[in-house]
Design an enzyme around this catalytic site. Structure first.
Site, PDB file in Angstrom:
ATOM      1  N   CYS A 119      11.555  12.952  44.104  1.00  0.00           N
ATOM      2  CA  CYS A 119      10.688  13.047  44.509  1.00  0.00           C
ATOM      3  C   CYS A 119       9.820  12.898  43.060  1.00  0.00           C
ATOM      4  CB  CYS A 119       9.503  14.627  44.822  1.00  0.00           C
ATOM      5  SG  CYS A 119       8.699  14.878  45.653  1.00  0.00           S
TER       6      CYS A 119
ATOM      7  N   HIS B 255      13.079  14.396  50.187  1.00  0.00           N
ATOM      8  CA  HIS B 255      14.741  15.773  49.529  1.00  0.00           C
ATOM      9  C   HIS B 255      15.362  16.402  49.979  1.00  0.00           C
ATOM     10  CE1 HIS B 255      10.498  17.623  46.994  1.00  0.00           C
ATOM     11  NE2 HIS B 255       9.688  16.332  47.204  1.00  0.00           N
TER      12      HIS B 255
ATOM     13  N   GLU C 225      17.916  18.190  49.564  1.00  0.00           N
ATOM     14  CA  GLU C 225      18.682  19.472  49.590  1.00  0.00           C
ATOM     15  C   GLU C 225      17.693  20.524  50.532  1.00  0.00           C
ATOM     16  OE1 GLU C 225      14.016  18.719  47.517  1.00  0.00           O
ATOM     17  OE2 GLU C 225      15.874  17.769  47.472  1.00  0.00           O
TER      18      GLU C 225
END
Length: 233
Positions: free
Chosen positions: A86, A203, A205
């Site tokens: 990002c 993302h 994560e």
């Protein structure tokens, strides 16, 4: 394997990245402060999402001049693994480690939603555990994720298989409706010509644990570990 997660003023996904990497790989993960003058001893550097320096001027434009970016750039130029997520992707383009730029979403609004990504190349350290054509579900959260580059650069990226992730529908079809931000050719992530630097807007994560209802993001972190184990073995 030792991961380093860079922390800029305004980073807000650094803790998420550190936790997800450790949970996905069981390896050592440490924070690297933005004023650090060295990244020696690390095997992979992660630039996390957020709003580095408040995203003043342009997203990533100020962070590119952080003291830590000098050793990060040198690390990448020597073949070190660098992952930008990002805002981290935006920083990589500003630093010249990846071509192109990220600008405002086509609807001029911040988007926070799940997206589907089709894996276009599994011959990279970031996707070596995947299959070409595999579809994964990974969330996005950005206002400036619209990837753009000159037509000549886009052609080069496509010909060199540097487009790693593409926005798609749940069945892997690349359609305008599946493109959340207007990115050229539905591009969601690219790597450099050497394949050791990856930038992606979604993302991983945020989808790397069962408690979150999705573990698709583990693929990226586990691929990095397996690639490192093969290289060291």
């Amino acid at each position: 394997m030792k991961f380093g997660v860079v922390v800029f003023p305004g980073s807000n996904c650094d803790a998420d990245c550190l936790h997800a990497i450790k949970a996905s790989t069981g390896q050592t993960v440490e924070y690297i402060w933005h004023k650090a003058g060295s990244v020696d001893g690390y095997d992979c550097i992660v630039l996390p999402g957020g709003f580095s320096y408040g995203d003043y001027l342009r997203c990533g434009a100020v962070a590119r001049f952080s003291p830590v970016m000098t050793p990060v750039i040198e690390f990448a130029q020597k073949g070190g693994l660098v992952l930008g997520i990002c805002n981290g992707f935006q920083i990589l383009t500003e630093a010249g480690l990846l071509p192109g730029a990220l600008h405002r979403n086509k609807n001029l609004q911040f988007i926070c939603d799940d997206t589907y990504l089709r894996i276009e190349n599994n011959a990279t350290p970031f996707t070596c555990q995947a299959e070409v054509g595999q579809v994964i579900r990974v969330p996005i959260a950005h206002g400036e994720g619209n990837y753009y580059a000159d037509p000549e650069i886009i052609q080069q990226l496509e010909e060199n298989k540097q487009v790693i992730f593409r926005y798609c529908d749940p069945y892997g079809e690349i359609t305008p409706a599946a493109n959340p931000n207007g990115s050229v050719n539905n591009i969601a992530g690219i790597c450099n010509s050497k394949g050791n630097v990856l930038g992606m807007m979604p993302h991983p994560e945020r989808c790397a644990e069962a408690i979150l209802g999705n573990t698709d993001g583990q693929l990226i972190f586990q691929s990095l570990l397996q690639q490192w184990l093969r290289r060291c073995g």
